[in-house]
Design a protein around this motif. Structure first.
Motif, short mmCIF file in Angstrom:
data_model
loop_
_atom_site.label_atom_id
_atom_site.label_comp_id
_atom_site.label_asym_id
_atom_site.label_seq_id
_atom_site.Cartn_x
_atom_site.Cartn_y
_atom_site.Cartn_z
N ARG A 112 0.84 -1.20 0.00
CA ARG A 112 0.00 0.00 0.00
C ARG A 112 0.87 1.24 0.00
N CYS A 113 0.23 2.37 -0.26
CA CYS A 113 0.95 3.65 -0.27
C CYS A 113 1.13 4.15 1.16
N ALA A 114 2.29 4.72 1.43
CA ALA A 114 2.60 5.18 2.79
C ALA A 114 1.67 6.27 3.27
N ASP A 115 1.05 7.04 2.35
CA ASP A 115 0.15 8.10 2.83
C ASP A 115 -1.32 7.68 2.82
N ALA A 116 -1.58 6.39 2.61
CA ALA A 116 -2.96 5.89 2.70
C ALA A 116 -3.44 5.98 4.15
N LYS A 117 -4.72 6.33 4.31
CA LYS A 117 -5.26 6.51 5.66
C LYS A 117 -5.44 5.18 6.38
N GLY A 153 -3.67 0.81 -4.41
CA GLY A 153 -3.63 2.26 -4.52
C GLY A 153 -4.81 2.87 -3.78
N HIS A 154 -4.88 4.19 -3.75
CA HIS A 154 -5.97 4.81 -3.00
C HIS A 154 -6.30 6.19 -3.55
N ASP A 155 -7.49 6.69 -3.15
CA ASP A 155 -7.89 8.03 -3.59
C ASP A 155 -7.20 9.08 -2.71
N ASP A 156 -7.26 10.31 -3.14
CA ASP A 156 -6.68 11.42 -2.37
C ASP A 156 -5.22 11.12 -2.00
N CYS A 157 -4.47 10.62 -3.00
CA CYS A 157 -3.08 10.20 -2.76
C CYS A 157 -2.13 11.36 -3.07
N ALA A 158 -1.28 11.67 -2.11
CA ALA A 158 -0.36 12.80 -2.30
C ALA A 158 0.64 12.53 -3.42
N ALA A 159 1.04 11.28 -3.59
CA ALA A 159 1.99 10.95 -4.66
C ALA A 159 1.34 11.11 -6.04
ZN LIG Z 1 -0.78 7.69 -1.51
#
Ligand SMILES: [Zn+2]
Length: 196
Positions: A35-40, A88-94
């Motif tokens: 997963r992405c590190a900035d995912a909630k 992946g996820h929505d509202d992703c900073a990357a």
């Molecule tokens: Zn992200």
């Protein structure tokens, strides 16, 4: 040991809020989730699984580096998980940074640059529309799954012999969408782009 399809059915049921059968030997992880590190939310939360039941891999923007590949090799060789989920996820900073880089020719400095370049390569590779962050996130999840397959011989071997599968998905906080699968695993609810 569960197969890729049974494992995905369990995770999909958990993500859909259905009761997941609790028949797994908890000495072993059920699956691995990148997963992405900035995912909630971490994978266990998204898929309604008990803490510690998943090999939890994260990198910013789903960057596939040596650390992530080591985690994937551990998951398939040592923990023998039958499924890798790229989430992946929505509202992703990357993704936001990549769209900004595309529109304004402006890349971040330092180590974040490689992550943003990775998203841009996915965007170009799959011809994703930069108008939709969700479309870019989906394209990047699929390209990340393919990258894991290309770069981990241990994973490639197991996908080829049917003992491991890959699901590339995105999560928007409520709905899990599958964009591609690789190996002997399908998602019943989605019209898929089958990559392998
Ligand atoms: Zn992200």
């Amino acid at each position: 040991m569960s197969n890729p399809q049974e494992t995905w059915n369990r995770l999909r049921a958990g993500a859909d809020g259905l009761h997941a059968p609790n028949d797994t030997d908890m000495d072993r992880p059920v699956a691995a989730v990148l997963r992405c590190a900035d995912a909630k939310m971490a994978g266990a939360g998204v898929f309604g699984q008990p803490a510690g039941s998943l090999v939890d891999l994260s990198s910013w923007g789903l960057t596939v580096d040596t650390s992530v590949l080591a985690g994937v090799d551990f998951a398939v060789e040592t923990a023998e998980v039958p499924l890798i989920v790229v989430l992946g996820h929505d509202d992703c900073a990357a993704i936001r940074a990549a769209v900004k880089a595309w529109n304004h020719a402006e890349l971040p400095d330092g180590a974040m640059r490689a992550a943003v370049e990775g998203v841009l390569m996915s965007l170009v590779g799959r011809g994703a529309s930069v108008e939709s962050h969700a479309h870019v996130a989906a394209a990047h999840a699929v390209e990340t799954g393919l990258s894991l397959l290309k770069r981990s011989p241990a994973l490639t071997h197991r996908v080829d012999n049917g003992t491991c599968g890959i699901v590339c998905a995105t999560y928007d906080g409520a709905v899990l969408r599958v964009h591609a699968t690789m190996g002997d695993v399908r998602d019943a609810s989605t019209a898929l782009v089958e990559c392998v």
